[in-house]
Design a protein around this motif. Sequence first.
Motif, short mmCIF file in Angstrom:
data_model
loop_
_atom_site.label_atom_id
_atom_site.label_comp_id
_atom_site.label_asym_id
_atom_site.label_seq_id
_atom_site.Cartn_x
_atom_site.Cartn_y
_atom_site.Cartn_z
N LEU A 99 56.25 11.47 -36.12
CA LEU A 99 57.89 13.01 -35.72
C LEU A 99 58.66 11.79 -34.70
O LEU A 99 59.66 11.56 -35.68
N LYS A 100 57.90 11.03 -34.10
CA LYS A 100 58.88 10.20 -32.67
C LYS A 100 59.58 8.92 -33.82
O LYS A 100 60.85 8.89 -33.49
N ALA A 101 58.91 8.50 -34.87
CA ALA A 101 60.05 7.14 -35.46
C ALA A 101 60.52 8.22 -36.11
O ALA A 101 61.49 7.28 -36.65
N HIS A 102 60.49 9.12 -36.75
CA HIS A 102 61.62 9.92 -37.97
C HIS A 102 62.85 10.90 -37.02
O HIS A 102 63.35 11.20 -37.99
N ASN A 103 62.74 10.79 -35.40
CA ASN A 103 63.74 11.84 -35.41
C ASN A 103 64.09 11.73 -33.59
O ASN A 103 62.90 11.64 -33.34
N LYS A 104 64.82 10.90 -34.22
CA LYS A 104 65.48 10.82 -32.54
C LYS A 104 65.12 11.25 -31.65
O LYS A 104 64.93 10.32 -30.47
N TYR A 105 65.51 12.55 -31.57
CA TYR A 105 65.90 13.57 -30.89
C TYR A 105 64.22 13.41 -29.95
O TYR A 105 63.85 13.25 -28.64
N ILE B 232 55.46 1.71 -37.88
CA ILE B 232 56.69 2.68 -39.09
C ILE B 232 57.89 2.10 -38.74
O ILE B 232 58.92 1.84 -39.47
N LYS B 233 58.64 1.82 -37.78
CA LYS B 233 59.80 1.12 -37.43
C LYS B 233 59.97 0.51 -37.84
O LYS B 233 60.80 -0.84 -38.31
N GLN B 234 58.36 -0.40 -37.78
CA GLN B 234 58.51 -1.72 -38.06
C GLN B 234 58.34 -2.76 -39.58
O GLN B 234 58.39 -3.36 -40.22
N VAL B 235 58.34 -1.56 -40.21
CA VAL B 235 58.25 -1.73 -41.88
C VAL B 235 59.68 -1.93 -42.35
O VAL B 235 60.93 -1.23 -42.07
N ASP B 236 59.72 -2.45 -43.28
CA ASP B 236 60.94 -3.02 -43.62
C ASP B 236 61.86 -2.51 -44.51
O ASP B 236 61.37 -1.50 -44.89
N GLU B 237 62.70 -1.68 -44.15
CA GLU B 237 63.79 -1.29 -44.35
C GLU B 237 64.09 -0.70 -45.76
O GLU B 237 64.27 -0.14 -46.45
N GLU B 238 63.91 -2.36 -46.89
CA GLU B 238 63.82 -2.63 -47.99
C GLU B 238 63.40 -2.30 -48.65
O GLU B 238 63.36 -1.24 -50.38
N GLN C 54 55.98 10.97 -50.45
CA GLN C 54 55.63 9.87 -50.92
C GLN C 54 56.26 8.16 -50.02
O GLN C 54 54.79 7.53 -49.92
N ILE C 55 57.02 7.99 -49.61
CA ILE C 55 57.56 7.12 -48.81
C ILE C 55 56.95 6.82 -47.62
O ILE C 55 56.55 6.08 -47.44
N LEU C 56 56.55 8.12 -46.58
CA LEU C 56 55.41 8.47 -45.73
C LEU C 56 53.75 7.50 -46.03
O LEU C 56 53.64 6.37 -45.88
N PHE C 57 53.81 8.14 -47.01
CA PHE C 57 51.83 7.94 -47.18
C PHE C 57 51.95 6.53 -47.91
O PHE C 57 50.81 6.40 -48.25
N LYS C 58 52.81 6.30 -48.94
CA LYS C 58 52.81 4.53 -49.67
C LYS C 58 53.58 3.79 -49.28
O LYS C 58 53.36 3.15 -49.98
N ILE C 59 54.21 3.74 -48.39
CA ILE C 59 55.12 2.75 -47.91
C ILE C 59 54.85 2.50 -46.60
O ILE C 59 54.81 1.49 -45.81
N LEU D 117 53.59 4.10 -44.05
CA LEU D 117 51.66 4.41 -43.71
C LEU D 117 51.26 3.02 -44.02
O LEU D 117 50.47 2.08 -42.85
N PRO D 118 50.85 2.64 -44.94
CA PRO D 118 50.03 1.25 -45.49
C PRO D 118 51.21 0.66 -44.97
O PRO D 118 50.41 -1.34 -44.27
N GLY D 119 52.00 0.27 -44.75
CA GLY D 119 52.61 -0.71 -44.15
C GLY D 119 52.42 -0.73 -42.43
O GLY D 119 51.87 -1.98 -41.63
N ALA D 120 52.57 0.92 -41.52
CA ALA D 120 52.60 0.32 -40.13
C ALA D 120 50.20 0.54 -39.92
O ALA D 120 51.01 0.46 -38.88
#
Length: 282
Positions: free
Chosen positions: A123-129, A184-190, A204-209, A211-214
């Motif tokens: 949640l911290k990685a996806h919500n700036k507040y 999560i923040k270090q996962v490539d934006e591309e 799907q992006i969270l669990f397949k891109i 979290l594996p990258g993080a």
Amino acid sequence: MVIKINEIISLLTTRIPLGNWVEALVDFIINNFQGVLDGFSALIGFIVSSVETVLAFPNPFVLIAIFALIAWKLKGYKLAIFVVLGLGLVHNIEMWDPLVVTLASIITSVLVALILGIPIGILKAHNKYIDYITRPILDFMQTIPPFVYLIPALMFFGLGNVSGVIATVVFAIAPPIRLTYLGIKQVDEELKEAGHAFGANWWQILFKIELPGAMPSIMMGINQCIMLSLSMVVIAAMIGAGGLGQPVLRSLNMVDIGLGFEAGLGIVIIAMVLDRMFGRDS
């Protein structure tokens, strides 16, 4: 003008009753949420006792063999040999029962810290507040002396393993939160953009891109959580938590060098075993 300056000086030198405010807050929580605290205490106590029962049920040598097998599967035969020799030494010096209690407390503390910490990190990685709110809180939690955690834990949950587990969770939860966020923040934006281009939804992006990258960063957070939990073993013994911290504390009171060395050696061995098993390096 002189009067105003004196008033300002008097205002600046007035002691803020911060301790009284905190004490009033603690009293308010105890008086109004005692049922919730008792229920949470019962849940944590049940988990600790269940894990301890499972660990104490098999013969110690069977449990050593299980740990050695896990170590062999995770890191190889060298660590498996170390596990056998290290835990065998703990059993030989008659520190096995305190070791089981310590393991039960650590497993419970780490599970609770990860169950709470990893979702908060996401949640911290996806919500700036949420990031802004949690950042000073985590700074505070990581810089305050660990002994301070014992005071509210003791007041809310009394003496025993439950208070030790709660204090350990608060002390050890920051690394899983921060390292999950960082991973999560270090996962490539591309990669995320490619997922969106193929029609992937948020989950799907969270669990397949993401979290594996993080995962390397998350595993480092788990490792740090385990190590911080172990560092609270002796401290938690001061509020009645069992395990290897009790003989260390007893040896300090009696100035028993031998007992302190044996109990401390048990803590070192279990710390090395867990660090090698769940760390990035073998």
